[in-house]
Design a protein around this motif. Structure first.
Motif, short mmCIF file in Angstrom:
data_model
loop_
_atom_site.label_atom_id
_atom_site.label_comp_id
_atom_site.label_asym_id
_atom_site.label_seq_id
_atom_site.Cartn_x
_atom_site.Cartn_y
_atom_site.Cartn_z
N SER A 78 0.81 -1.21 0.00
CA SER A 78 0.00 0.00 0.00
C SER A 78 0.84 1.26 0.00
CB SER A 78 -0.93 0.02 1.21
OG SER A 78 -0.18 0.01 2.41
N SER A 79 2.08 1.20 0.46
CA SER A 79 2.91 2.39 0.46
C SER A 79 4.34 2.06 0.04
CB SER A 79 2.91 3.06 1.84
OG SER A 79 3.49 2.21 2.80
N TYR A 80 4.96 3.04 -0.57
CA TYR A 80 6.29 2.90 -1.13
C TYR A 80 7.28 3.67 -0.26
CZ TYR A 80 10.12 3.93 -4.32
OH TYR A 80 11.36 4.07 -4.87
N ALA A 81 8.45 3.11 -0.06
CA ALA A 81 9.50 3.81 0.69
C ALA A 81 10.82 3.63 -0.05
CB ALA A 81 9.63 3.26 2.10
N SER A 82 11.65 4.66 -0.01
CA SER A 82 12.92 4.64 -0.72
C SER A 82 14.00 5.26 0.15
CB SER A 82 12.79 5.44 -2.01
OG SER A 82 14.05 5.71 -2.58
#
Length: 176
Positions: A78-82
Motif C-alpha cells: 500500500s505504500s512505497y519507501a525509498s
C-alpha cells in the motif's frame, strides 16, 4: 554481463527465505554501461533493478539504478519507501551497499554519502523469487556488468560492514 534488453537471472529462493524481521544488508559491485531513465519516485520499483523480489505478492523490494542514482526501495502493498538516491556514473565500477535496518532504508555508492529514508511494512512476507538484473514490473533490464551480489539476513555491525566493504573494494579495485 547484462545487455539491458532481456538478460536476467531468477533464483529458486525467495527473499523471505533470506530476510527476517524486516532487516537485511546487501553489497554489490556493478559496472553500468548505461543508466536507465529516471522514473517517478513512487514508481522506482519500475526502474532498472540490480535485484528485486516481488511482483505477484503485494510486497516487493530491491535496488534500482537510474540516471539520478541508486536507491533501495520497499513496497508493502500500500505504500512505497525509498532510501533516496546515491550517485553513480556509467562506465565506472562501483561498490553499492544498502540495508533495511528497522524502519530505515540506506543506500551508498563507493565512498559517497549514505542516502536514507523511512520504510514500512514487513518484507519477510515476500514469497516471490529473487530476480537479478531486472525488475518485476516493467521489464526494465540493467545494462552492465555485475561482479558480485551479497544478501545477508541481518544488519551487519559497523565493523562487519567496514570489513565487507574493504574486502570487496580490494577484490574488485573499486572505492570503498
Amino acid at each position: 554481463h547484462f545487455d539491458g534488453v532481456s538478460d536476467r537471472m531468477d533464483s529458486t529462493s525467495t527473499l523471505g527465505d533470506v530476510v527476517t524481521a524486516s532487516a537485511f544488508e546487501f553489497a554489490a559491485v556493478y559496472l553500468p554501461d548505461s543508466l536507465g531513465a529516471d522514473v517517478v519516485v513512487s514508481s522506482s520499483r519500475n526502474a532498472e533493478a540490480i535485484f528485486t523480489s516481488g511482483g505477484a505478492a503485494p510486497i516487493d523490494m530491491g535496488i534500482t539504478v537510474q540516471t539520478s542514482g541508486v536507491t533501495v526501495f520497499v513496497y508493502n502493498g500500500s505504500s512505497y519507501a525509498s532510501s533516496g538516491y546515491a550517485a553513480i556514473s556509467a562506465g565506472a565500477a562501483s561498490l553499492i551497499t544498502g540495508r533495511l535496518d528497522g524502519g530505515t532504508l540506506y543506500a551508498r555508492v563507493g565512498s559517497g554519502a549514505e542516502a536514507s529514508g523511512a520504510a514500512g511494512g514487513n518484507i519477510s512476507a515476500t514469497t516471490d523469487t529473487v530476480r537479478i538484473g531486472c525488475n518485476f514490473n516493467a521489464g526494465a533490464f540493467v545494462d552492465g556488468k555485475l561482479a558480485t551480489i551479497i544478501i545477508c539476513n541481518a544488519v551487519l555491525s559497523a565493523s562487519e560492514r567496514a570489513s565487507l566493504r574493504t574486502y570487496l573494494a580490494a577484490k574488485y579495485a573499486v572505492t570503498a
